[in-house]
Design a protein around this motif. Structure first.
Motif, mmCIF file in Angstrom:
data_model
loop_
_atom_site.group_PDB
_atom_site.id
_atom_site.type_symbol
_atom_site.label_atom_id
_atom_site.label_comp_id
_atom_site.label_asym_id
_atom_site.label_seq_id
_atom_site.Cartn_x
_atom_site.Cartn_y
_atom_site.Cartn_z
ATOM 1 N N ALA A 225 3.019 4.746 -6.135
ATOM 2 C CA ALA A 225 1.594 4.030 -6.255
ATOM 3 C C ALA A 225 1.647 2.576 -5.689
ATOM 4 C CB ALA A 225 1.088 4.349 -7.728
ATOM 5 N N LEU A 226 2.781 2.101 -6.108
ATOM 6 C CA LEU A 226 2.900 0.685 -5.820
ATOM 7 C C LEU A 226 3.192 0.339 -4.435
ATOM 8 C CD1 LEU A 226 5.228 -0.740 -8.532
ATOM 9 C CD2 LEU A 226 2.748 -1.353 -8.416
ATOM 10 N N GLY A 227 3.878 1.278 -3.885
ATOM 11 C CA GLY A 227 4.314 1.468 -2.198
ATOM 12 C C GLY A 227 2.797 1.424 -1.476
ATOM 13 N N ARG A 228 2.015 2.215 -2.097
ATOM 14 C CA ARG A 228 0.814 2.621 -1.363
ATOM 15 C C ARG A 228 -0.133 1.255 -1.429
ATOM 16 N NH1 ARG A 228 1.010 7.294 -4.234
ATOM 17 N NH2 ARG A 228 -0.536 6.701 -5.555
ATOM 18 N N MET A 229 -0.030 0.659 -2.465
ATOM 19 C CA MET A 229 -0.703 -0.650 -2.700
ATOM 20 C C MET A 229 -0.091 -1.697 -1.718
ATOM 21 S SD MET A 229 -0.659 -3.548 -6.012
ATOM 22 C CE MET A 229 1.058 -4.056 -5.648
ATOM 23 N N PHE A 230 1.002 -1.885 -1.361
ATOM 24 C CA PHE A 230 1.603 -2.715 -0.536
ATOM 25 C C PHE A 230 0.971 -2.279 0.980
ATOM 26 C CE2 PHE A 230 4.701 -3.986 -3.680
ATOM 27 C CZ PHE A 230 4.566 -5.272 -3.655
ATOM 28 N N MET A 231 1.167 -0.784 1.232
ATOM 29 C CA MET A 231 0.648 -0.453 2.581
ATOM 30 C C MET A 231 -0.921 -0.624 2.649
ATOM 31 S SD MET A 231 2.895 2.879 2.671
ATOM 32 C CE MET A 231 2.253 3.442 4.310
ATOM 33 N N ARG A 232 -1.650 -0.941 1.634
ATOM 34 C CA ARG A 232 -3.051 -1.175 1.935
ATOM 35 C C ARG A 232 -3.182 -2.497 2.503
ATOM 36 N NH1 ARG A 232 -4.470 -0.321 -3.643
ATOM 37 N NH2 ARG A 232 -5.773 -2.459 -3.788
ATOM 38 N N PHE A 233 -2.183 -3.302 1.973
ATOM 39 C CA PHE A 233 -2.484 -4.710 2.486
ATOM 40 C C PHE A 233 -1.567 -5.138 3.740
ATOM 41 C CE2 PHE A 233 -4.376 -4.680 -1.660
ATOM 42 C CZ PHE A 233 -5.476 -5.729 -1.616
ATOM 43 N N GLY A 234 -1.043 -3.974 4.723
ATOM 44 C CA GLY A 234 -0.729 -4.005 5.785
ATOM 45 C C GLY A 234 0.917 -4.056 6.023
ATOM 46 N N TYR A 235 1.735 -3.902 4.794
ATOM 47 C CA TYR A 235 2.858 -3.632 5.074
ATOM 48 C C TYR A 235 3.079 -2.223 5.630
ATOM 49 C CZ TYR A 235 4.522 -7.685 2.488
ATOM 50 O OH TYR A 235 4.798 -9.051 2.318
ATOM 51 N N ASP A 236 4.406 -2.145 6.191
ATOM 52 C CA ASP A 236 4.809 -0.733 6.947
ATOM 53 C C ASP A 236 5.451 -0.013 5.814
ATOM 54 O OD1 ASP A 236 3.912 -1.244 9.502
ATOM 55 O OD2 ASP A 236 5.783 -1.879 9.812
ATOM 56 N N ALA A 237 5.713 1.265 5.918
ATOM 57 C CA ALA A 237 6.295 2.015 4.763
ATOM 58 C C ALA A 237 7.654 1.586 4.186
ATOM 59 C CB ALA A 237 6.310 3.597 5.267
ATOM 60 N N GLY A 238 8.487 1.190 4.942
ATOM 61 C CA GLY A 238 9.781 1.083 4.660
ATOM 62 C C GLY A 238 9.869 -0.482 3.824
ATOM 63 N N PRO A 239 9.406 -1.360 4.294
ATOM 64 C CA PRO A 239 9.025 -2.560 3.543
ATOM 65 C C PRO A 239 8.353 -2.457 2.149
ATOM 66 C CG PRO A 239 8.903 -3.121 5.822
ATOM 67 C CD PRO A 239 9.041 -1.762 5.589
ATOM 68 N N ALA A 240 7.425 -1.966 2.191
ATOM 69 C CA ALA A 240 6.479 -1.406 1.061
ATOM 70 C C ALA A 240 7.406 -0.813 0.155
ATOM 71 C CB ALA A 240 5.408 -0.549 1.413
ATOM 72 N N ASP A 241 8.133 0.163 0.503
ATOM 73 C CA ASP A 241 8.944 1.014 -0.536
ATOM 74 C C ASP A 241 9.857 -0.082 -1.246
ATOM 75 O OD1 ASP A 241 10.149 3.212 -1.863
ATOM 76 O OD2 ASP A 241 11.903 2.622 -0.667
ATOM 77 N N VAL A 242 10.505 -0.959 -0.549
ATOM 78 C CA VAL A 242 11.474 -1.896 -0.892
ATOM 79 C C VAL A 242 10.566 -2.728 -2.072
ATOM 80 C CG1 VAL A 242 13.086 -3.576 -0.550
ATOM 81 C CG2 VAL A 242 13.038 -1.680 0.920
ATOM 82 N N ARG A 243 9.480 -3.288 -1.412
ATOM 83 C CA ARG A 243 8.771 -4.428 -2.550
ATOM 84 C C ARG A 243 8.333 -3.494 -3.578
ATOM 85 N NH1 ARG A 243 7.683 -9.393 -0.399
ATOM 86 N NH2 ARG A 243 8.153 -9.859 1.705
ATOM 87 N N ALA A 244 7.910 -2.253 -3.667
ATOM 88 C CA ALA A 244 7.796 -1.608 -4.764
ATOM 89 C C ALA A 244 8.656 -1.310 -5.879
ATOM 90 C CB ALA A 244 7.044 -0.386 -4.247
ATOM 91 N N ARG A 245 9.907 -0.962 -5.283
ATOM 92 C CA ARG A 245 10.974 -0.824 -6.000
ATOM 93 C C ARG A 245 11.088 -2.081 -6.667
ATOM 94 N NH1 ARG A 245 13.695 3.810 -5.281
ATOM 95 N NH2 ARG A 245 15.648 2.884 -5.833
ATOM 96 N N THR A 246 11.402 -3.211 -5.976
ATOM 97 C CA THR A 246 11.701 -4.533 -6.602
ATOM 98 C C THR A 246 10.817 -4.762 -7.750
ATOM 99 O OG1 THR A 246 12.579 -5.178 -4.378
ATOM 100 C CG2 THR A 246 12.168 -6.910 -6.044
ATOM 101 N N THR A 247 9.655 -4.659 -7.459
ATOM 102 C CA THR A 247 8.512 -5.113 -8.419
ATOM 103 C C THR A 247 8.601 -4.171 -9.670
ATOM 104 O OG1 THR A 247 6.955 -5.261 -6.665
ATOM 105 C CG2 THR A 247 5.951 -5.026 -9.113
ATOM 106 N N TYR A 248 8.899 -3.020 -9.599
ATOM 107 C CA TYR A 248 8.792 -2.125 -10.594
ATOM 108 C C TYR A 248 10.255 -2.136 -11.365
ATOM 109 C CZ TYR A 248 8.974 2.497 -13.211
ATOM 110 O OH TYR A 248 8.814 3.346 -14.181
#
Length: 209
Positions: A135-158
């Motif tokens: 869910a956090l990854g989808r949030m990052f992707m909604r604002f323009g991040y590609d899947a890979g960076p979105a996943d890493v940022r989501a994991r870091t946040t969570y």
């Protein structure tokens, strides 16, 4: 009808039994969530339990469902909430870390402790972790991040927040609020606007000094 209402009163309620089970889980772990001790806690007969639950396993399943709906359900909803910027979207998620009505950290710790002795609960926790990070990854992707960076940022946040919970870290509200702008900047790559922070602080009744 009056007799039926009276009987229901003497037996308690499904929510009452579930609340007692929740309190016991948080206080002493899953081994304390047993029918007789719960009946004593509620000042009800042991047989009253069976009006609402087939057995202890059904009660435990209801506890897991409550945890899943509250902690995972609300985190996903907050990640999908309207926001004008990624920083504001992250502040919506941070509502979970500040508001116990959205995300119950003590409940989270208790369920994760329970998972240490139950493969079934461990599987539930793993599924919840995956759903939340996706869910956090989808949030990052909604604002323009590609899947890979979105996943890493989501994991870091969570995973940082789960670390807070697992370590039972304690911060007073003022210190936590002071740190939040830097967390937002690190997680999103954006500095939150003052108006975004003001709305967040107001939601939680906090006034910066």
């Amino acid at each position: 009808m009056e007799q039926a209402m009276s009987d229901t009163g003497w037996r308690g309620s499904q929510e009452g039994w579930l609340e007692a089970a929740y309190d016991s889980l948080l206080e002493s772990g899953v081994d304390s969530v047993k029918i007789l001790p719960l009946a004593k806690r509620l000042n009800l007969s042991r047989t009253s339990f069976y009006w609402f639950f087939k057995d202890r396993e059904e009660l435990l399943s209801a506890l897991v469902a409550r945890w899943r709906e509250k902690n995972t359900g609300n985190l996903v909803k907050q990640s999908e909430a309207y926001a004008e910027s990624l920083a504001e979207a992250m502040l919506n998620v941070f509502d979970c870390w500040v508001n116990k009505d959205l995300f119950d950290s003590q409940f989270e710790f208790a369920v994760r402790s329970w998972a240490l002795q139950s493969p079934e609960i461990l599987a539930e926790v793993h599924a919840a972790d995956q759903a939340r990070m996706e869910a956090l990854g989808r949030m990052f992707m909604r604002f323009g991040y590609d899947a890979g960076p979105a996943d890493v940022r989501a994991r870091t946040t969570y995973l940082v927040q789960i670390g807070y919970i697992s370590m039972q870290s304690r911060e007073d509200l003022a210190l936590r609020m002071k740190r939040i702008p830097e967390y937002i900047a690190i997680y999103t790559g954006q500095t939150p606007q003052q108006r975004e922070l003001d709305r967040f602080f107001a939601r939680h009744g906090y006034k910066p000094e």
